[in-house]
Design a protein around this motif. Sequence first.
Motif, short mmCIF file in Angstrom:
data_model
loop_
_atom_site.label_atom_id
_atom_site.label_comp_id
_atom_site.label_asym_id
_atom_site.label_seq_id
_atom_site.Cartn_x
_atom_site.Cartn_y
_atom_site.Cartn_z
N ARG A 117 0.83 -1.21 0.00
CA ARG A 117 0.00 0.00 0.00
C ARG A 117 0.86 1.25 0.00
N MET A 118 1.90 1.29 0.84
CA MET A 118 2.76 2.47 0.91
C MET A 118 3.57 2.66 -0.37
N THR A 119 3.92 1.56 -1.01
CA THR A 119 4.65 1.65 -2.28
C THR A 119 3.79 2.31 -3.34
N GLU A 120 2.52 1.92 -3.39
CA GLU A 120 1.59 2.50 -4.38
C GLU A 120 1.39 3.99 -4.14
N VAL A 121 1.18 4.37 -2.90
CA VAL A 121 0.97 5.78 -2.56
C VAL A 121 2.25 6.57 -2.83
N GLY A 122 3.39 5.99 -2.51
CA GLY A 122 4.66 6.65 -2.76
C GLY A 122 4.89 6.95 -4.23
N GLN A 123 4.47 6.03 -5.07
CA GLN A 123 4.62 6.24 -6.52
C GLN A 123 3.79 7.43 -6.97
N LEU A 124 2.60 7.59 -6.41
CA LEU A 124 1.75 8.74 -6.76
C LEU A 124 2.37 10.05 -6.31
N LEU A 125 3.09 10.01 -5.16
CA LEU A 125 3.68 11.23 -4.60
C LEU A 125 5.09 11.49 -5.13
N GLY A 126 5.62 10.53 -5.85
CA GLY A 126 6.99 10.69 -6.34
C GLY A 126 8.03 10.43 -5.27
N ILE A 127 7.67 9.65 -4.25
CA ILE A 127 8.59 9.28 -3.18
C ILE A 127 8.74 7.75 -3.18
N THR A 128 9.92 7.27 -3.45
CA THR A 128 10.17 5.84 -3.57
C THR A 128 10.21 5.18 -2.20
N VAL A 129 9.48 4.07 -2.06
CA VAL A 129 9.62 3.24 -0.86
C VAL A 129 10.74 2.25 -1.17
N LEU A 130 11.92 2.57 -0.67
CA LEU A 130 13.10 1.78 -1.02
C LEU A 130 13.04 0.37 -0.43
N ASP A 131 12.54 0.25 0.79
CA ASP A 131 12.49 -1.06 1.44
C ASP A 131 11.61 -0.98 2.67
N HIS A 132 11.29 -2.12 3.21
CA HIS A 132 10.57 -2.23 4.48
C HIS A 132 11.35 -3.22 5.32
N ILE A 133 11.96 -2.73 6.40
CA ILE A 133 12.80 -3.57 7.25
C ILE A 133 12.07 -3.91 8.54
N VAL A 134 12.05 -5.19 8.87
CA VAL A 134 11.50 -5.64 10.15
C VAL A 134 12.68 -5.91 11.07
N ALA A 190 14.22 -7.02 14.86
CA ALA A 190 13.88 -7.86 16.01
C ALA A 190 15.17 -8.30 16.68
N SER A 191 15.04 -8.81 17.91
CA SER A 191 16.22 -9.19 18.68
C SER A 191 16.99 -10.33 18.04
N GLU A 192 16.31 -11.16 17.23
CA GLU A 192 16.98 -12.30 16.60
C GLU A 192 17.55 -11.96 15.23
N GLY A 193 17.42 -10.70 14.80
CA GLY A 193 17.94 -10.28 13.52
C GLY A 193 16.91 -9.52 12.71
N SER A 194 17.34 -8.81 11.68
CA SER A 194 16.46 -8.00 10.86
C SER A 194 16.22 -8.65 9.50
N VAL A 195 15.09 -8.30 8.90
CA VAL A 195 14.69 -8.89 7.62
C VAL A 195 14.22 -7.80 6.67
N SER A 196 14.61 -7.89 5.41
CA SER A 196 14.14 -7.00 4.36
C SER A 196 12.95 -7.63 3.66
N ILE A 197 11.80 -6.94 3.64
CA ILE A 197 10.63 -7.47 2.95
C ILE A 197 10.84 -7.43 1.44
N ARG A 198 11.57 -6.44 0.96
CA ARG A 198 11.88 -6.35 -0.47
C ARG A 198 12.66 -7.60 -0.92
N GLU A 199 13.58 -8.03 -0.09
CA GLU A 199 14.42 -9.18 -0.45
C GLU A 199 13.59 -10.46 -0.51
N LEU A 200 12.52 -10.51 0.29
CA LEU A 200 11.68 -11.71 0.32
C LEU A 200 10.61 -11.70 -0.76
N ALA A 201 10.36 -10.52 -1.33
CA ALA A 201 9.26 -10.40 -2.32
C ALA A 201 9.59 -11.14 -3.60
#
Length: 317
Positions: free
Chosen positions: A287-304, A306-317
């Motif tokens: 949803r944020m990626t779509e809105v960002g495209q309309l505004l001309g602001i790129t959603v570069l990534d979404h990082i989760v 946590a104490s056990e390590g971080s994950v990139s949602i872009r990398e999993l897509a």
Amino acid sequence: MGQQKKRKEKLLQLFKTLSPISAFSKQQARERCADLTPQFVSLALKDLVREGILDRYESSDQETYAWRNAQIRVDPSHWIERQVSGNQVTAQPEQERPRERLLSSGAETLSDADLLAILIRVGVKGESAIEAGKRLSKTFSDKLSDLRRSGKDELRNISPAITVTSYAAIMAGIELGRRVARHEQLHRRAHGPITSTSAAVEFCDDAFSGLAISGVQEEFHIVTLSTKHLPINTHLITRGTLDASLVHPREVFRPAIRDSASAVILVHNHPSGDATPSREDHQVTDRMTEVGQLLGITVLDHIVVASEGSVSIRELA
């Protein structure tokens, strides 16, 4: 020395007389402790309330007291000893007091107990700020980060010197330190652009390390980036369970527009410690990626994070 012994005997007499009674009024306490002066009884009750041993209830016609901790009634010796002998800051040589040592040698030379004593600032009768700092430092020696999540009553049970004022000072000091550390991390990372998934994860690991380790509820943040993908700032958007219907694009992109950002990184934490993205996490990203495209602001990534390590949602897509 004779005065100390007399005071100890009076305090012990007060405890022996009142401890069998679960609740009593000030007048009842004075009547039962008839051998003690009303002023002595009143001051003793006041000290017990201030140190969290008694609870005080006030109605229109009288004050009522109730024991908070039954164990105190069984063995009052520790409290009495502190009342009689004490351990006040003024008894310390000036050059040994934490605040003076901070001013002369710098904060980095002080122990955790010293720093806590400065934040506590003022002790109570029988327990100085220095002693309170030592108690807290000893309790949290192997888990200092847990201090941030401790409640006022929890700290008060460790030391009676933890009042509302000193508790607020400790929490404010921890939060300020966290913010300073975060901005220092941002400054160190600001010299290099974030142009890859690994760079985004590395940046968020640094900038949101406190949230990843100590966060007790989900928080949604964004990192704003310049046209060269250099970090500009971080912004807290919302706290609570992450849901695509609750994270409004207006709130997400408002600070990005204010920062004149060319791109953003979405960031949120998983208090469970497992950074595996949920279905809702993916929905928010889309949803944020779509809105960002309309505004001309790129959603570069979404990082989760946590104490056990971080994950990139872009990398999993």
